[in-house]
Design an enzyme around this catalytic site. Structure first.
Site, PDB file in Angstrom:
ATOM      1  N   SER A 189      -3.313  10.317   1.379  1.00 24.62           N
ATOM      2  CA  SER A 189      -2.689  10.736   2.629  1.00 24.62           C
ATOM      3  C   SER A 189      -3.058  12.154   3.059  1.00 24.62           C
ATOM      4  CB  SER A 189      -1.178  10.588   2.524  1.00 24.62           C
ATOM      5  OG  SER A 189      -0.702  11.344   1.446  1.00 24.62           O
ATOM      6  N   HIS A 217      -0.603   3.746   3.152  1.00 25.16           N
ATOM      7  CA  HIS A 217      -1.324   4.152   4.366  1.00 25.16           C
ATOM      8  C   HIS A 217      -2.476   3.195   4.700  1.00 25.16           C
ATOM      9  CE1 HIS A 217       0.533   8.006   5.421  1.00 25.16           C
ATOM     10  NE2 HIS A 217       0.705   8.194   4.125  1.00 25.16           N
ATOM     11  N   LYS A 248       5.977   2.699   7.262  1.00 25.88           N
ATOM     12  CA  LYS A 248       4.883   3.339   8.000  1.00 25.88           C
ATOM     13  C   LYS A 248       4.389   2.388   9.092  1.00 25.88           C
ATOM     14  CE  LYS A 248       3.838   6.889   4.676  1.00 25.88           C
ATOM     15  NZ  LYS A 248       4.026   6.728   3.222  1.00 25.88           N
TER      16      LYS A 248
END
Ligand SMILES: *Cc1c(COP(=O)(O)O)cnc(C)c1O
Length: 400
Positions: A189, A217, A248
């Site tokens: 990240s 992610h 997310k």
């Protein structure tokens, strides 16, 4: 004791280490309202713009009418609603896995994935830049045999294999075999680079180790329809444990683990993060079902995310910025000096643009940067406006 805490906070403020947490007064989208002022949002993990998507809102509202809001129990007693099973089915099918188990955050999913599987005599092999929740999970499992390899560096991992194998071939004090787990983030990240998963699959095979990837992610970003890093590399069935977050790209809240049926069933019976904490709420779960279905049905938002990503990166490069080695939407703007990075973000905030300043200890000293995250919720015009402001301040600070 109380005075000590207050003292620590005072010192943090004096040293500029205190985190003044902002309050958002709008929904999460291309723009945010903070203290009554509108800001371009380049810092949320809302990759596909699902956090305030009408279809997810509607699903949550309908579910509330039918089932209420809370689940009033842990999953293993009477907190499992039919919606939870529906979500787990959708996730397993989306990830092309045999099964899925949902918990209330990605953080807890990592704790569950590792703590339930390993004990103190087992062996963990971990990338040096893995997420804090993986590090905490290894601590919680009380694993003493830790092999940390240089970031993304399978050669460095391989150089430790003789030692790992020797330890693995020793029985534990109670005469059991030692389990070995290789664990990595999928997308890192801070830099937006991705794990060398095919090479790690080979190492895991050689070692007879479990391989686990935290795809927080990667989901909604990589692979067909955003299925994640395993799909990106076509490694279905070769990564034992996939951990994901629903907080997310999936736009809501929660975490999950996918893998073989037996693995998921084992977690369902044994994971403390499933057994001893409440189930995901009704609106969260219903919204997530709608979101996962939407992602499976169409890659329209995914395409928009990538087209926005390319536009943002090209524009920043053209303006003269060093944007690092990212291969994902996570876009660093390298600054170097810690204070300058902080100043950069603060000036941008004054100009109505919200970005994160990332500095030591999140990245190495002298590698401070801004981190920008484009989303499918942005238009090209939004991003053009952002790059204009970033260039303006970048010039003022002598970066371009
Ligand atoms: C964000 C993140 C998590 C935590 O997920 P939550 O759902 O917010 O708890 C775990 N691992 C990685 C790599 C992350 O980026």
């Amino acid at each position: 004791m109380k005075n000590q805490l207050a003292g620590t906070i005072k010192t943090m403020k004096e040293k500029g280490l205190y985190n003044y947490i902002k309050t958002v007064e709008s929904e999460q989208g291309a723009y945010l309202l903070v203290d009554g002022k509108k800001y371009l949002n380049l810092c949320s993990n809302n990759y596909l713009g699902l956090a305030a998507h009408p279809r997810l809102k509607k699903a949550a509202q309908e579910a509330i009418e039918k089932f209420g809001v809370g689940t009033a129990s842990v999953r293993s007693l009477i907190g499992t609603n039919s919606l939870h099973l529906e979500l787990e089915k959708e996730l397993a099918s989306f990830k092309k896995a045999e099964g899925a188990i949902v918990v209330t955050s990605g953080y807890l999913a990592n704790l569950a994935a590792i703590q339930t599987l390993l004990g103190k005599d087992d062996i963990v092999i971990s990338d040096e830049l893995n997420h804090a929740s993986i590090i905490d999970a290894v601590r919680l499992a009380q694993v003493t045999n830790k092999f940390i390899y240089k970031h993304g560096d399978v050669k460095n991992l391989r150089s430790q294999i003789a030692k790992i194998n020797a330890l693995k071939n020793e029985k534990t004090p109670d005469g059991a075999n030692r389990q070995v787990l290789i664990v990595t983030d999928g997308v890192f990240s801070m830099d937006g680079d991705i794990a060398p998963l095919p090479e790690l699959v080979a190492v895991a095979r050689d070692l007879g180790a479990y391989l686990m990837v935290d795809d927080a992610h990667g989901e909604g970003v990589l692979g067909k329809n955003g299925r994640g890093i395993v799909d990106h590399f076509h490694l279905h069935g070769q990564v034992d444990i996939e951990v994901g977050t629903l907080s997310k790209a999936f736009g809501v809240l929660g975490g999950f683990i996918t893998g073989k049926k037996s693995l998921v069933e084992y977690y369902r019976q044994r994971a403390r993060q499933f057994l001893f904490t409440n189930a995901l709420s009704i609106p969260d779960t219903a919204a997530l079902i709608a979101g996962v279905r939407m992602m499976g049905e169409s890659d329209r938002l995914l395409k928009k995310l990538w087209s926005n990503t390319e536009f943002l990166k090209e524009s920043l490069k053209k303006a003269g910025f060093d944007i690092g080695q990212s291969v994902t939407p996570l876009t660093p703007v390298m600054v170097g000096d810690e204070n300058k990075a902080k100043e950069f973000a603060a000036f941008l905030f004054q100009e109505g643009v919200m970005v994160s300043a990332i500095k030591y200890p999140m990245v190495a000293l002298g590698k401070a940067r801004l981190r920008l995250i484009p989303s499918a919720a942005h238009t090209k015009k939004d991003l053009r406006y952002g790059v204009e402001k970033i260039s303006l301040i970048g010039k003022k600070l002598g970066l371009i």
